[in-house]
Design an enzyme around this catalytic site. Structure first.
Site, mmCIF file in Angstrom:
data_model
loop_
_atom_site.group_PDB
_atom_site.id
_atom_site.type_symbol
_atom_site.label_atom_id
_atom_site.label_comp_id
_atom_site.label_asym_id
_atom_site.label_seq_id
_atom_site.Cartn_x
_atom_site.Cartn_y
_atom_site.Cartn_z
ATOM 1 N N SER A 74 0.813 -1.208 0.000
ATOM 2 C CA SER A 74 0.000 0.000 0.000
ATOM 3 C C SER A 74 0.855 1.270 0.000
ATOM 4 C CB SER A 74 -0.963 -0.058 1.192
ATOM 5 O OG SER A 74 -1.984 0.880 1.062
ATOM 6 N N ASP A 140 -10.116 -4.567 -4.766
ATOM 7 C CA ASP A 140 -9.505 -3.703 -3.740
ATOM 8 C C ASP A 140 -10.385 -2.461 -3.578
ATOM 9 O OD1 ASP A 140 -7.913 -1.982 -2.195
ATOM 10 O OD2 ASP A 140 -6.055 -2.750 -3.072
ATOM 11 N N HIS A 167 -7.584 -5.618 -0.272
ATOM 12 C CA HIS A 167 -6.352 -4.839 -0.092
ATOM 13 C C HIS A 167 -5.235 -5.700 0.512
ATOM 14 C CE1 HIS A 167 -4.314 -1.044 -0.272
ATOM 15 N NE2 HIS A 167 -4.095 -0.984 1.020
#
Length: 193
Positions: A74, A140, A167
């Site tokens: 991320s 996601d 995610h």
């Protein structure tokens, strides 16, 4: 000097979350030196602080070279790439595996915009990082799939798409993540293992 792998967490995360410790344990079983880095103020991160923290922790282990690899998740992806941008152009990094990464504004997370205010130095990153992969899931809900796809294109990375996975957090069921392990091992030359 053996292979060194650094795992970089994301926004509002920590080394204990998600699949980071699992990956570190699995790599250690192969005799690979692995560290999950701890970045300051994960709930209100600063690009400069994160770049500095990555720099200090990685350089503490010695020279950065083609046996150094990064796995990031991320926000940790852009933070890792920002760190790589600070390296001398003649330095080579073995590879990066970027999970659910992005390098553009995310409308639902405006507080992260300082990380993406300036465009990536994509040519420099391609020159420094020998092997590059981006992993993303179509479902996601935090980082849109298209943003991960754009990141992969921008840095000339292999793009590994999954239909499901969200995610890739523990809340999505990811306490282990064999795909990351497998992709990383394809980047490391057998002679280095």
């Amino acid at each position: 000097m053996g292979v060194r792998i650094y795992i970089i967490h994301g926004f509002d995360s920590s080394p204990e979350k998600n699949w980071f410790q699992w990956l570190a344990r699995e790599l250690s079983k192969c005799g690979i030196s692995t560290k999950v880095l701890c970045l300051p103020n994960p709930k209100s991160p600063s690009p400069n602080q994160w770049t500095q923290a990555i720099c200090e922790q990685v350089r503490a282990d010695g020279e950065i070279g083609d046996r150094v690899y990064f796995v990031a998740h991320s926000l940790g992806c852009i933070a890792t790439l920002r760190f790589i941008e600070t390296l001398d152009s003649c330095v080579r990094v073995g590879g990066v595996v970027l999970v659910a990464g992005f390098c553009e504004m995310i409308s639902t997370l405006p507080e992260l915009s300082p990380f993406v205010d300036s465009p990536l130095q994509s040519e420099k990153i391609k020159q420094i990082v020998l092997r590059r992969a981006v992993i993303s899931a179509r479902d996601d809900m935090i980082v849109p799939f298209s943003l991960s796809q754009n990141l992969a294109e921008m840095i000339g990375a292999d793009f590994i798409a999954r239909d499901e996975g969200g995610h890739f957090m523990d809340s999505d069921g990811f306490r282990e993540f064999p795909l990351v392990y497998d992709v990383l091992l394809t980047q490391i030359p057998p002679t280095c293992l």
